[in-house]
Design a protein around this motif. Structure first.
Motif, PDB file in Angstrom:
ATOM      1  N   SER A  96       0.525  -1.182  -0.133  1.00 20.15           N
ATOM      2  CA  SER A  96      -0.553   0.166  -0.009  1.00 20.15           C
ATOM      3  C   SER A  96       1.190   1.519  -0.252  1.00 20.15           C
ATOM      4  N   TYR A  97      -0.040   2.512  -0.219  1.00 28.63           N
ATOM      5  CA  TYR A  97       0.965   3.833  -0.407  1.00 28.63           C
ATOM      6  C   TYR A  97       1.493   4.099   1.272  1.00 28.63           C
ATOM      7  N   SER A  98       0.303   3.309   1.857  1.00 27.27           N
ATOM      8  CA  SER A  98       0.262   4.435   3.787  1.00 27.27           C
ATOM      9  C   SER A  98       1.611   3.645   4.021  1.00 27.27           C
ATOM     10  N   VAL A  99       2.054   2.457   3.662  1.00 27.26           N
ATOM     11  CA  VAL A  99       3.926   1.731   3.868  1.00 27.26           C
ATOM     12  C   VAL A  99       4.480   2.266   3.806  1.00 27.26           C
ATOM     13  N   PHE A 100       5.327   2.812   1.978  1.00 32.13           N
ATOM     14  CA  PHE A 100       5.265   2.988   1.491  1.00 32.13           C
ATOM     15  C   PHE A 100       6.030   4.960   2.477  1.00 32.13           C
ATOM     16  N   ILE A 101       5.072   5.220   2.958  1.00 28.66           N
ATOM     17  CA  ILE A 101       5.224   6.490   2.929  1.00 28.66           C
ATOM     18  C   ILE A 101       5.961   6.519   4.040  1.00 28.66           C
ATOM     19  N   HIS A 102       5.381   5.857   5.819  1.00 29.53           N
ATOM     20  CA  HIS A 102       5.791   6.058   6.455  1.00 29.53           C
ATOM     21  C   HIS A 102       7.326   5.536   6.691  1.00 29.53           C
ATOM     22  N   ASN A 103       7.902   4.096   5.438  1.00 32.24           N
ATOM     23  CA  ASN A 103       8.819   3.727   5.278  1.00 32.24           C
ATOM     24  C   ASN A 103      10.315   4.782   4.865  1.00 32.24           C
ATOM     25  N   LEU A 104       9.202   5.778   4.009  1.00 29.77           N
ATOM     26  CA  LEU A 104      10.060   7.294   3.854  1.00 29.77           C
ATOM     27  C   LEU A 104      10.517   8.156   4.761  1.00 29.77           C
ATOM     28  N   TYR A 105       9.212   8.103   6.052  1.00 32.38           N
ATOM     29  CA  TYR A 105       9.295   9.347   6.752  1.00 32.38           C
ATOM     30  C   TYR A 105      10.371   8.286   8.028  1.00 32.38           C
ATOM     31  N   LYS A 106      10.327   7.834   8.807  1.00 31.51           N
ATOM     32  CA  LYS A 106      11.358   6.808   8.917  1.00 31.51           C
ATOM     33  C   LYS A 106      12.496   6.576   7.974  1.00 31.51           C
ATOM     34  N   LYS A 107      12.903   7.177   7.586  1.00 28.44           N
ATOM     35  CA  LYS A 107      14.716   7.265   6.761  1.00 28.44           C
ATOM     36  C   LYS A 107      14.566   8.758   7.010  1.00 28.44           C
ATOM     37  N   HIS A 108      14.134   9.206   6.940  1.00 24.35           N
ATOM     38  CA  HIS A 108      14.046  11.262   6.781  1.00 24.35           C
ATOM     39  C   HIS A 108      14.710  11.179   5.148  1.00 24.35           C
TER      40      HIS A 108
ATOM     41  N   ARG B 102       9.741   4.670 -13.753  1.00 19.60           N
ATOM     42  CA  ARG B 102       9.500   3.706 -12.806  1.00 19.60           C
ATOM     43  C   ARG B 102      10.204   3.076 -12.299  1.00 19.60           C
ATOM     44  N   ASN B 103      11.316   2.578 -12.629  1.00 18.59           N
ATOM     45  CA  ASN B 103      12.745   1.862 -12.507  1.00 18.59           C
ATOM     46  C   ASN B 103      12.444   2.660 -11.324  1.00 18.59           C
ATOM     47  N   CYS B 104      12.866   4.169 -11.057  1.00 23.97           N
ATOM     48  CA  CYS B 104      13.067   4.170 -10.042  1.00 23.97           C
ATOM     49  C   CYS B 104      12.676   4.321  -8.654  1.00 23.97           C
ATOM     50  N   VAL B 105      11.406   3.603  -8.762  1.00 25.52           N
ATOM     51  CA  VAL B 105      10.574   3.909  -7.802  1.00 25.52           C
ATOM     52  C   VAL B 105      10.942   2.950  -6.921  1.00 25.52           C
ATOM     53  N   SER B 106      10.670   1.339  -8.338  1.00 21.47           N
ATOM     54  CA  SER B 106      11.080   0.166  -7.335  1.00 21.47           C
ATOM     55  C   SER B 106      13.035   0.463  -6.715  1.00 21.47           C
ATOM     56  N   MET B 107      13.778   1.388  -7.089  1.00 25.20           N
ATOM     57  CA  MET B 107      15.323   1.801  -6.868  1.00 25.20           C
ATOM     58  C   MET B 107      14.989   2.574  -5.283  1.00 25.20           C
ATOM     59  N   ILE B 108      14.288   3.176  -5.211  1.00 25.23           N
ATOM     60  CA  ILE B 108      13.811   4.069  -4.329  1.00 25.23           C
ATOM     61  C   ILE B 108      13.245   3.136  -2.834  1.00 25.23           C
ATOM     62  N   SER B 109      12.746   2.586  -3.225  1.00 28.06           N
ATOM     63  CA  SER B 109      12.055   1.454  -2.493  1.00 28.06           C
ATOM     64  C   SER B 109      13.002   0.197  -2.322  1.00 28.06           C
ATOM     65  N   ASN B 110      13.865  -0.085  -3.060  1.00 25.36           N
ATOM     66  CA  ASN B 110      14.800  -1.038  -1.887  1.00 25.36           C
ATOM     67  C   ASN B 110      15.729  -0.561  -1.610  1.00 25.36           C
ATOM     68  N   SER B 111      16.259   0.923  -1.900  1.00 30.57           N
ATOM     69  CA  SER B 111      16.965   1.139  -0.721  1.00 30.57           C
ATOM     70  C   SER B 111      16.480   2.474   0.480  1.00 30.57           C
ATOM     71  N   ILE B 112      15.264   1.959   0.168  1.00 32.09           N
ATOM     72  CA  ILE B 112      14.359   1.965   1.524  1.00 32.09           C
ATOM     73  C   ILE B 112      14.074   1.041   2.562  1.00 32.09           C
ATOM     74  N   ASN B 113      14.184  -0.277   2.206  1.00 24.61           N
ATOM     75  CA  ASN B 113      14.802  -1.263   2.928  1.00 24.61           C
ATOM     76  C   ASN B 113      16.030  -1.503   3.329  1.00 24.61           C
ATOM     77  N   SER B 114      16.691  -1.090   2.227  1.00 25.30           N
ATOM     78  CA  SER B 114      18.303  -1.388   2.838  1.00 25.30           C
ATOM     79  C   SER B 114      18.854  -0.359   3.162  1.00 25.30           C
ATOM     80  N   ASN B 115      19.619   0.638   3.788  1.00 19.81           N
ATOM     81  CA  ASN B 115      20.035   1.903   3.976  1.00 19.81           C
ATOM     82  C   ASN B 115      20.532   2.777   3.399  1.00 19.81           C
ATOM     83  N   GLU B 116      20.083   2.839   1.792  1.00 20.10           N
ATOM     84  CA  GLU B 116      21.056   3.378   1.222  1.00 20.10           C
ATOM     85  C   GLU B 116      20.276   4.359   0.479  1.00 20.10           C
ATOM     86  N   LEU B 117      19.697   4.711   1.365  1.00 20.36           N
ATOM     87  CA  LEU B 117      18.397   5.753   0.233  1.00 20.36           C
ATOM     88  C   LEU B 117      19.209   7.584  -0.044  1.00 20.36           C
TER      89      LEU B 117
END
Length: 139
Positions: free
Chosen positions: A77-89, A105-120
């Motif tokens: 969901s969108y809310s989980v994505f935004i929550h993880n973005l805010y957690k990573k500042h 669209r590939n950049c969005v998947s790269m952003i989400s992968n970097s959110i899950n790891s610590n590479e944002l």
């Protein structure tokens, strides 16, 4: 009894109203009372819709981000994505995320992968070094 001529203040006020009502149709442009009423109503609608425009654009950005997230199955969901973005500042706001989602669209998947790891932060530096130009609606 001598004739008393009125001053210019009321005429100046009506002239100001006529200038703002010059694009109206019919009596709303020609007659003083409908002109005043229509101008007051137009100014009120403009004030209301300036706030509504901000609200509508935010809804549009959220819809675009949510559609891309669900399409590429990054998060549930969108809310989980935004929550993880805010957690990573993250410094990415909804406007920029929506523009990235539309353009690449590939950049969005790269952003989400970097959110899950610590590479944002590393990803954002890479993204800015590539010099990607973003255009935003309304600018």
């Amino acid at each position: 009894m001598t004739r008393i001529k009125r001053g210019y203040i009321a005429r100046r006020r009506r002239t100001k109203m006529r200038l703002s009502a010059s694009n109206f149709r019919g009596a709303h442009r020609r007659l003083t009372r409908p002109m005043n009423q229509q101008t007051t109503r137009a100014l009120g609608s403009a004030h209301r819709d300036r706030s509504r425009k901000k609200r509508d654009f935010r809804r549009l950005w959220i819809t675009r981000i949510n559609a891309v997230i669900r399409e590429i199955k990054v998060f549930y969901s969108y809310s989980v994505f935004i929550h993880n973005l805010y957690k990573k500042h993250s410094l990415l706001n909804r406007k920029i995320l929506a523009q990235i989602a539309i353009s690449n669209r590939n950049c969005v998947s790269m952003i989400s992968n970097s959110i899950n790891s610590n590479e944002l932060i590393t990803f954002l530096r890479f993204f800015l070094q590539q010099g990607m130009k973003m255009t935003f609606p309304g600018e």
